[in-house]
Design a protein around this motif. Sequence first.
Motif, PDB file in Angstrom:
ATOM      1  N   LEU A  25       0.832  -1.207   0.000  1.00 31.91           N
ATOM      2  CA  LEU A  25       0.000   0.000   0.000  1.00 31.91           C
ATOM      3  C   LEU A  25       0.865   1.256   0.000  1.00 31.91           C
ATOM      4  CD1 LEU A  25      -2.834  -1.062   2.480  1.00 31.91           C
ATOM      5  CD2 LEU A  25      -2.910  -0.977  -0.020  1.00 31.91           C
ATOM      6  N   ARG A  35       0.770   4.285  -2.664  1.00 31.56           N
ATOM      7  CA  ARG A  35       0.612   5.670  -2.204  1.00 31.56           C
ATOM      8  C   ARG A  35       1.756   6.556  -2.707  1.00 31.56           C
ATOM      9  NH1 ARG A  35       1.873   8.010   3.232  1.00 31.56           N
ATOM     10  NH2 ARG A  35       0.521   9.815   3.562  1.00 31.56           N
ATOM     11  N   SER A  50      -7.157   6.174  -3.998  1.00 31.14           N
ATOM     12  CA  SER A  50      -7.758   5.160  -3.129  1.00 31.14           C
ATOM     13  C   SER A  50      -8.853   4.370  -3.822  1.00 31.14           C
ATOM     14  CB  SER A  50      -8.310   5.810  -1.856  1.00 31.14           C
ATOM     15  OG  SER A  50      -9.311   6.767  -2.172  1.00 31.14           O
ATOM     16  N   ASN A  51      -9.442   4.924  -4.890  1.00 28.63           N
ATOM     17  CA  ASN A  51     -10.492   4.170  -5.580  1.00 28.63           C
ATOM     18  C   ASN A  51      -9.941   3.010  -6.397  1.00 28.63           C
ATOM     19  OD1 ASN A  51      -9.414   5.525  -7.795  1.00 28.63           O
ATOM     20  ND2 ASN A  51     -11.293   6.609  -8.322  1.00 28.63           N
ATOM     21  N   LEU A  96      -7.969   0.841  -4.867  1.00 26.21           N
ATOM     22  CA  LEU A  96      -7.747  -0.186  -3.857  1.00 26.21           C
ATOM     23  C   LEU A  96      -9.017  -0.999  -3.648  1.00 26.21           C
ATOM     24  CD1 LEU A  96      -5.922   1.916  -1.097  1.00 26.21           C
ATOM     25  CD2 LEU A  96      -4.909   0.769  -3.077  1.00 26.21           C
ATOM     26  N   ASP A 151      -8.381  -3.681   1.319  1.00 29.14           N
ATOM     27  CA  ASP A 151      -7.109  -2.980   1.449  1.00 29.14           C
ATOM     28  C   ASP A 151      -7.317  -1.574   1.992  1.00 29.14           C
ATOM     29  OD1 ASP A 151      -5.425  -5.011   0.706  1.00 29.14           O
ATOM     30  OD2 ASP A 151      -5.341  -4.447  -1.411  1.00 29.14           O
ATOM     31  N   TRP A 152      -8.374  -0.920   1.549  1.00 28.31           N
ATOM     32  CA  TRP A 152      -8.660   0.429   2.052  1.00 28.31           C
ATOM     33  C   TRP A 152      -8.981   0.379   3.542  1.00 28.31           C
ATOM     34  CZ3 TRP A 152      -7.462   5.065   1.692  1.00 28.31           C
ATOM     35  CH2 TRP A 152      -8.274   6.133   2.132  1.00 28.31           C
ATOM     36  N   ARG A 153      -9.746  -0.600   3.979  1.00 29.77           N
ATOM     37  CA  ARG A 153     -10.058  -0.747   5.399  1.00 29.77           C
ATOM     38  C   ARG A 153      -8.785  -1.043   6.199  1.00 29.77           C
ATOM     39  NH1 ARG A 153     -14.136  -3.540   4.769  1.00 29.77           N
ATOM     40  NH2 ARG A 153     -13.174  -5.609   4.721  1.00 29.77           N
ATOM     41  N   TRP A 204      -5.747  -0.094   5.483  1.00 29.61           N
ATOM     42  CA  TRP A 204      -5.002   1.160   5.603  1.00 29.61           C
ATOM     43  C   TRP A 204      -5.602   2.030   6.705  1.00 29.61           C
ATOM     44  CZ3 TRP A 204      -0.661   3.610   4.083  1.00 29.61           C
ATOM     45  CH2 TRP A 204      -0.619   4.995   4.274  1.00 29.61           C
ATOM     46  N   GLN A 205      -6.900   2.216   6.693  1.00 25.14           N
ATOM     47  CA  GLN A 205      -7.553   3.082   7.667  1.00 25.14           C
ATOM     48  C   GLN A 205      -7.418   2.560   9.091  1.00 25.14           C
ATOM     49  OE1 GLN A 205     -11.458   3.175   5.678  1.00 25.14           O
ATOM     50  NE2 GLN A 205     -11.163   5.377   5.400  1.00 25.14           N
ATOM     51  N   TRP A 224      -4.573   9.305   2.782  1.00 31.02           N
ATOM     52  CA  TRP A 224      -3.958   8.528   1.706  1.00 31.02           C
ATOM     53  C   TRP A 224      -3.187   9.447   0.770  1.00 31.02           C
ATOM     54  CZ3 TRP A 224      -2.645   3.761   0.562  1.00 31.02           C
ATOM     55  CH2 TRP A 224      -2.378   3.418  -0.770  1.00 31.02           C
TER      56      TRP A 224
END
Length: 239
Positions: free
Chosen positions: A104, A108, A114-115, A117, A121-123, A125-126, A133
Motif C-alpha cells: 500500500l 501511495r 484510493s479508488n 484499492l 485494502d482500504w479498510r 489502511w484506515q 492517503w
Amino acid sequence: MALFPRTSRGTSLPDDVVSRMERFGRFEFDPVGTDIDASDVWGELQAPLLPFAQSDPDGFARALAVAVLPAGGFALFGAARTVWNLVGSDFDSPAYHAVRMAALEFFRANGVPSNRLSADDWRFWQENRSEPWLVGQRRPVREEARIVSLAPGELRRVAQITGAPDSNVVYVAASHDGRFVAVVDAPTSDTDPTRARFDWLAADTLHDLYARIGDVFQTPVHWVADDLRPYVPLPPSHL
C-alpha cells in the motif's frame, strides 16, 4: 530481516519467486493493461506455491516477506494477494501485515488513488494509519468556477475514460427537473457494441455536479474538459 526468519521446514519458495510475484502483482493491479494471459496466471504464478502455503501458512508468509520486502514494487502487491488467495482473507500474521502495508505504501508513493484499492485494502489502511492517503489540489469554490452555462438542450462532452475507440464518454446536461445530470455514453454490453446512454450522477448545480465527477475520478482520465479539470483533485498516477 530477523523479524521474519526463514521457515525451518523443508518446503521452500522457487528461486524466481520475486519475478513471479512482480508479474502477479501487475496482473492483479491492471489485468487488462498487462501482457499476461489470464489463463496462465493460476498455473504459473499461484498453483506452484499452494503446497507450501497450505502446509505451513506462517512459514510461507515469512518466506515471502524475506523475498519481496527488499525487492519492493509490484512484487509486494503480488505477494500480498498471493497470501490472500492461497492462505485466506482472514489470515493474520506480522509478516503478511508487513508485506501488505508495504504494498500500500508503494501505491501511495506512486500516486495511486484510493479508488484503485479493494475495499479490504482500504479498510486495512484506515485501521493501521492515521494520515490521509493522498492530499489533492483545492477544489474551486463556487465563485471561482469558470463553467460556461449550458445552452438549452445542450449535451456537453466533459470526459473520455480511455483512448479506445469504444471508450465510455461522459456528458453533462440540464435535467427536466431543473437539476444537472452526468450522462454516460457506452457500449450496451461486452457482447453488444451498440452504444447507449444512461444517467450517472446528478446535482443541483453544474459546480456541484463537476465536484461529484471529480471525486469519483480522483485522477485525470484519458481526456478531461478544461472546465472539469480543476475539479479532479489528484495528478495522474505514476503507475
